[in-house]
Motif scaffolding. Structure first.
Motif, short mmCIF file in Angstrom:
data_model
loop_
_atom_site.label_atom_id
_atom_site.label_comp_id
_atom_site.label_asym_id
_atom_site.label_seq_id
_atom_site.Cartn_x
_atom_site.Cartn_y
_atom_site.Cartn_z
N ALA A 68 -75.40 22.01 -29.24
CA ALA A 68 -76.58 22.04 -28.61
C ALA A 68 -77.39 21.00 -29.93
N LEU A 69 -77.29 21.56 -31.12
CA LEU A 69 -77.77 21.39 -32.58
C LEU A 69 -76.69 19.39 -32.65
N GLU A 70 -75.84 19.42 -32.56
CA GLU A 70 -74.70 18.81 -32.98
C GLU A 70 -75.43 17.59 -31.87
N ARG A 71 -75.62 17.81 -30.80
CA ARG A 71 -76.13 16.40 -29.91
C ARG A 71 -77.27 17.31 -29.96
N ALA A 72 -78.02 17.14 -30.80
CA ALA A 72 -79.44 16.56 -30.98
C ALA A 72 -79.57 15.85 -32.40
N GLY A 73 -78.22 15.89 -33.18
CA GLY A 73 -78.35 15.25 -34.47
C GLY A 73 -78.51 16.46 -35.50
N GLY A 74 -77.97 17.65 -35.22
CA GLY A 74 -78.61 18.86 -36.38
C GLY A 74 -77.41 19.61 -36.29
#
Length: 154
Positions: free
Chosen positions: A86-92
């Motif tokens: 989820a963080l990667e999906r949000a750019g993190g």
């Protein structure tokens, strides 16, 4: 102030509140869970200003909706893998996490959860952990996180 009397201060406060709510709605990015048809009653991710807010996540295996088998250890690992995705999906990334809240179906499993949890972070985020009387899907653990948006190096 007399009941029913409108004051300039009251009007100013109402205007400021409305303006702040409008600004939030315009500036926040709300992301539903992957594959959601619009029926989910929450956002999995909310990005606002320099922050990423994640809803609580369970240790469900992607594509199945079933919890990872094997108890608190595998469930914690799957929960943290879901958070990472989820963080990667949000750019993190996991390195951007500032604060987590851990909900445990049995606080006695805190040590076993912690043994897995600590392997996912280089810098340990601030954290709270609480025992609860029940979690969705009869999960053993649910974790929610707040993260900072990574700096653009452009």
């Amino acid at each position: 102030m007399l009941p029913g009397k409108i004051t300039l201060m009251g009007i100013a406060m109402t205007t400021a509140l409305f303006t702040a709510q409008s600004a939030l709605a315009d500036e926040a990015e709300y992301m539903a869970p992957p594959g959601d048809d619009g029926s989910a009653p929450y956002s999995q991710i909310v990005k606002y200003d320099d922050f990423i807010f994640l809803s609580g996540m369970l240790g469900t295996v992607p594509g199945t909706g079933a919890l990872a088998e094997g108890g608190i250890g595998p469930e914690t690992a799957q929960t943290l893998n879901n958070i990472k995705t989820a963080l990667e999906r949000a750019g993190g990334s996991m390195d951007d996490v500032l604060k987590c809240t851990v909900f445990l179906a049995d606080i006695a499993e805190w040590g076993d959860m912690n043994a897995v949890y600590t392997t996912y972070f280089t810098n340990m985020p601030a954290r709270s952990a609480v025992g609860v009387s029940g979690l969705g899907l009869n999960a053993r653990v649910e974790i929610e996180c707040m993260a900072a948006m990574p700096e653009d190096d452009d």
